[in-house]
Design a protein around this motif. Structure first.
Motif, PDB file in Angstrom:
ATOM      1  N   ARG A   1       0.839  -1.189   0.000  1.00  0.00           N
ATOM      2  CA  ARG A   1       0.000   0.000   0.000  1.00  0.00           C
ATOM      3  C   ARG A   1       0.877   1.242   0.000  1.00  0.00           C
ATOM      4  O   ARG A   1       1.874   1.316   0.715  1.00  0.00           O
TER       5      ARG A   1
ATOM      6  N   ILE B   1      -0.218   4.292   0.955  1.00  0.00           N
ATOM      7  CA  ILE B   1      -0.528   4.940   2.233  1.00  0.00           C
ATOM      8  C   ILE B   1      -0.991   3.852   3.195  1.00  0.00           C
ATOM      9  O   ILE B   1      -2.011   3.207   2.963  1.00  0.00           O
TER      10      ILE B   1
ATOM     11  N   ILE C   1      -2.668   1.867   6.405  1.00  0.00           N
ATOM     12  CA  ILE C   1      -4.001   2.007   6.976  1.00  0.00           C
ATOM     13  C   ILE C   1      -3.987   2.966   8.163  1.00  0.00           C
ATOM     14  O   ILE C   1      -4.882   3.804   8.303  1.00  0.00           O
TER      15      ILE C   1
ATOM     16  N   ARG D   1      -3.997   6.412   6.912  1.00  0.00           N
ATOM     17  CA  ARG D   1      -5.312   6.753   6.360  1.00  0.00           C
ATOM     18  C   ARG D   1      -6.268   7.157   7.468  1.00  0.00           C
ATOM     19  O   ARG D   1      -7.015   8.129   7.334  1.00  0.00           O
ATOM     20  N   LEU D   2      -6.274   6.390   8.553  1.00  0.00           N
ATOM     21  CA  LEU D   2      -7.153   6.719   9.684  1.00  0.00           C
ATOM     22  C   LEU D   2      -6.790   8.072  10.282  1.00  0.00           C
ATOM     23  O   LEU D   2      -7.671   8.865  10.635  1.00  0.00           O
TER      24      LEU D   2
ATOM     25  N   ILE E   1      -5.358  10.572   8.706  1.00  0.00           N
ATOM     26  CA  ILE E   1      -5.758  11.604   7.740  1.00  0.00           C
ATOM     27  C   ILE E   1      -7.259  11.856   7.825  1.00  0.00           C
ATOM     28  O   ILE E   1      -7.712  13.007   7.804  1.00  0.00           O
ATOM     29  N   ILE E   2      -8.046  10.807   7.946  1.00  0.00           N
ATOM     30  CA  ILE E   2      -9.500  10.960   8.057  1.00  0.00           C
ATOM     31  C   ILE E   2      -9.867  11.716   9.325  1.00  0.00           C
ATOM     32  O   ILE E   2     -10.711  12.619   9.307  1.00  0.00           O
TER      33      ILE E   2
END
Length: 105
Positions: free
Chosen positions: A50, A52, A54, A57-58, A60-61
């Protein structure tokens, strides 16, 4: 076709059957090769790197949610509420709002 004691034995041995058997073998080999290539491609797909991760990603969200909440408060208080947008981020403003809410109970 032979008739032997009440049974019919129908074995046809012509040269036309041999090419059909050869084509069946070719089809079987092609299907086997397709299945093996599919299995190899599935094995290749399982190893996925990947760009980015996981956890990033969390993060960033969560950061985007916080930024959008702050932007909503500033727009709501400054533009819609006809106050100063900078005042929406002060602690005294929020303390006043909390006092108004608790006083009504």
């Amino acid at each position: 076709m032979e008739y032997v004691k009440g049974q019919v034995n129908s074995q046809v041995t012509t040269d036309n059957n041999r090419p059909q058997e050869a084509t069946h073998e070719k089809v079987r080999k092609q299907r086997y090769e397709e299945e093996t290539t599919k299995q190899k491609s599935k094995q290749k797909r399982l190893v996925r790197i990947r760009i980015i991760p996981i956890w990033l990603r969390l993060f960033i969200i969560a950061a985007l949610i916080a930024i959008s909440a702050i932007a909503g408060v500033v727009i709501g208080y400054g533009v819609i509420g006809s106050g100063e947008p900078e005042d929406a981020l002060k602690k005294s403003t929020w303390q006043h709002i909390i006092d108004l809410v608790e006083k009504q109970k």
